[in-house]
Write a protein that holds these residues in place. Structure first.
Motif, PDB file in Angstrom:
ATOM      1  N   MET A  85     -23.287  30.039 -18.688  1.00 23.66           N
ATOM      2  CA  MET A  85     -23.893  29.790 -17.386  1.00 23.66           C
ATOM      3  C   MET A  85     -23.770  31.010 -16.474  1.00 23.66           C
ATOM      4  SD  MET A  85     -25.155  26.671 -17.161  1.00 23.66           S
ATOM      5  CE  MET A  85     -25.054  26.224 -15.424  1.00 23.66           C
ATOM      6  N   VAL A  86     -22.643  31.703 -16.543  1.00 22.77           N
ATOM      7  CA  VAL A  86     -22.446  32.891 -15.710  1.00 22.77           C
ATOM      8  C   VAL A  86     -23.504  33.938 -16.022  1.00 22.77           C
ATOM      9  CG1 VAL A  86     -20.886  34.823 -15.274  1.00 22.77           C
ATOM     10  CG2 VAL A  86     -19.982  32.498 -15.377  1.00 22.77           C
ATOM     11  N   ARG A  87     -23.915  34.030 -17.269  1.00 28.06           N
ATOM     12  CA  ARG A  87     -24.932  35.009 -17.655  1.00 28.06           C
ATOM     13  C   ARG A  87     -26.341  34.515 -17.356  1.00 28.06           C
ATOM     14  NH1 ARG A  87     -20.411  35.559 -20.167  1.00 28.06           N
ATOM     15  NH2 ARG A  87     -19.719  37.581 -20.980  1.00 28.06           N
ATOM     16  N   PRO A  93     -22.287  33.789  -7.704  1.00 30.80           N
ATOM     17  CA  PRO A  93     -20.949  34.324  -7.996  1.00 30.80           C
ATOM     18  C   PRO A  93     -20.208  33.432  -8.980  1.00 30.80           C
ATOM     19  CG  PRO A  93     -21.409  34.410  -5.638  1.00 30.80           C
ATOM     20  CD  PRO A  93     -22.528  33.646  -6.258  1.00 30.80           C
ATOM     21  N   ALA A  94     -19.496  34.059  -9.906  1.00 37.04           N
ATOM     22  CA  ALA A  94     -18.839  33.309 -10.978  1.00 37.04           C
ATOM     23  C   ALA A  94     -17.808  32.318 -10.460  1.00 37.04           C
ATOM     24  CB  ALA A  94     -18.178  34.285 -11.952  1.00 37.04           C
ATOM     25  N   GLN A 230     -14.107  25.576 -12.859  1.00 38.75           N
ATOM     26  CA  GLN A 230     -14.119  26.999 -12.579  1.00 38.75           C
ATOM     27  C   GLN A 230     -13.446  27.796 -13.704  1.00 38.75           C
ATOM     28  OE1 GLN A 230     -16.416  26.751 -10.343  1.00 38.75           O
ATOM     29  NE2 GLN A 230     -15.523  28.243  -8.971  1.00 38.75           N
ATOM     30  N   ASP A 231     -12.608  27.154 -14.502  1.00 35.86           N
ATOM     31  CA  ASP A 231     -11.980  27.823 -15.632  1.00 35.86           C
ATOM     32  C   ASP A 231     -12.946  27.831 -16.820  1.00 35.86           C
ATOM     33  OD1 ASP A 231      -9.660  28.113 -14.151  1.00 35.86           O
ATOM     34  OD2 ASP A 231      -8.903  26.144 -14.779  1.00 35.86           O
ATOM     35  N   SER A 232     -12.701  28.712 -17.760  1.00 35.92           N
ATOM     36  CA  SER A 232     -13.568  28.755 -18.942  1.00 35.92           C
ATOM     37  C   SER A 232     -12.789  29.286 -20.131  1.00 35.92           C
ATOM     38  CB  SER A 232     -14.793  29.640 -18.690  1.00 35.92           C
ATOM     39  OG  SER A 232     -14.401  30.983 -18.462  1.00 35.92           O
TER      40      SER A 232
END
Length: 430
Positions: A85-87, A93-94, A230-232
């Motif tokens: 998702m961040v990409r 913002p991450a 928020q963690d991954s």
């Protein structure tokens, strides 16, 4: 849905009325208007019987999903997809709450937790709007998020499996491999469409009287679930999970008919063992979820009655047979039987309407839930979403009026969902 319901009923009455005028009595053949009246009563009774049959199966599945949710499966899935998702959303913002809400929304959709997905989706839109410099205009991130939602990322279509079981399917879970293939295809197209169309729908500069507000990247107080999202996991773990999913698709295509009888027993055993390992009181949590399933099954009775009566009237009037006969030679060549067309057209417009049409098709003795058409419409229900409802709810929550390319991307994903559903069912039945 109001207009669609009215159009179906009026079309049935007018068509039957015209046939009544030219009707010539012969033997015991009922008059068209008599057949229409009988169909109304029978369809209403059949809708209630269907809903009652759904109670047990819906209760079972929602009980199991409650155990999985209490054990943290939603959080695990969220951590798996977050690196991707961040990409996909470089403008977000991450560590922004919008990212956590989007991750949880898609994770809940993947597990078939529709009731949990919608609040997270609305929260995601609200947080994305805090990053929006032009209130009232959809950003690229908003349009992409909505397109992915309407493509219906679904790994476990529990509601459709329950409906198929209530319809007497010998193998209710046979749609899992076809749904998996169709939903991955439609989601991929949704992402490509949203990314491609945004070039042709640039955000216009602010006009006089409109504020170009600064981006708000502050982080308000969050819930525990949002903080957990928020963690991954490391990127390699996510890639490994995707590879495992791809191998499941390949195995489903090659050995789907052999594996499908194992799916439901293994799902139940797997979810309960998962909950037990996570120290969840599986029996108590299962019962709590089952109570919700009982209520859900009863709540859908009015919707089923409305749409099944309308479709029953259309069929009894002869209008549906006329439409099917006209379209069958064309759509049949592409693997889409004319009987499945109402489902394909209704799905983007109304979830309850599509659910009712699905029920009427798989409960039709001439079709049944385990035929090609029955599996196809089940796959359509499990791998596509109610596009206009999602757009109205999500954009309405942040008062977005200029949706830019969001609708085009969402409808492209809907069309892709139909195409991939046909391909998946054709492969499976081949």
């Amino acid at each position: 849905m109001n207009r669609i319901f009215l159009i179906i009923v009026l079309a049935a009455v007018l068509f039957a009325g015209w046939k009544q005028v030219v009707f010539q009595p012969s033997g015991e053949t009922p008059a068209p208007m008599e057949a229409l009246s009988s169909a109304m009563v029978e369809s209403a009774g059949g809708a209630v019987e269907l809903a009652i049959g759904l109670v047990g199966v819906m209760t079972l599945f929602l009980g199991l999903m409650k155990v999985a949710e209490a054990g943290g499966m939603l959080t695990i899935l969220a951590r798996l997809i977050r690196p991707l998702m961040v990409r996909l959303f470089p403008d977000v913002p991450a560590d922004h709450p919008a990212m956590g809400a989007m991750v949880l929304n898609l994770s809940a959709n993947a597990l078939g937790l529709g009731n949990a997905a919608t609040p997270f989706g609305i929260r995601a839109m609200q947080e994305l709007d805090r990053l929006n410099r032009q209130p009232g205009t959809a950003t690229d991130a908003m349009a992409l998020f909505l397109a992915v939602n309407t493509s219906s990322v679904t790994l476990l279509p529990t509601g459709v499996i329950a409906l198929r079981a209530a319809a007497g399917s010998a193998d209710p879970a046979i749609i899992l491999p076809t749904t998996l293939l169709a939903t991955i295809g439609s989601t991929t197209v949704a992402i490509l469409a949203a990314k491609g169309y945004q070039r042709f729908a640039p955000i216009s500069p602010t006009t006089e009287g409109e504020d170009d507000k600064p981006v708000d990247e502050s982080q308000p107080e969050e819930t525990a679930s949002l903080e957990a999202a928020q963690d991954s996991y490391p990127l390699w773990v996510s890639i490994l999970a995707l590879a495992a999913l791809a191998s499941l698709i390949l195995a489903a295509v090659l050995f789907g008919k052999s594996l499908s009888p194992w799916i439901l027993p293994l799902l139940m055993a797997g979810f309960l063992v998962f909950g037990a390992l996570r120290r969840v009181p599986v029996y108590e949590v299962f019962v709590d979820g089952a109570k919700e399933g009982f209520q859900v099954a009863l709540r859908i009775i009015p919707y089923l009655v409305a749409i099944l009566v309308a479709v029953g009237m259309l069929r009894a009037s002869g209008a549906l047979d006329l439409l099917v006969g006209a379209l069958a030679p064309v759509t049949g060549r592409f693997g889409l039987p004319a009987e499945a067309l109402p489902m394909a057209l209704m799905r983007p417009l109304s979830g309850s309407g599509a659910y009712g049409i699905l029920a009427s098709i798989i409960n039709d003795p001439a079709i049944g839930p385990d035929s090609y058409t029955g599996v196809l419409v089940s796959t359509l229900q499990g791998s596509t979403e109610t596009t206009f409802y999602v757009m109205a709810v999500y954009f309405g929550a942040v008062q977005v009026r200029r949706i830019r390319h969001a609708m085009a991307a969402a409808l492209t994903a809907d069309a892709a969902g139909i195409i991939f559903a046909v391909l998946a069912c054709s492969l499976f039945f081949a």
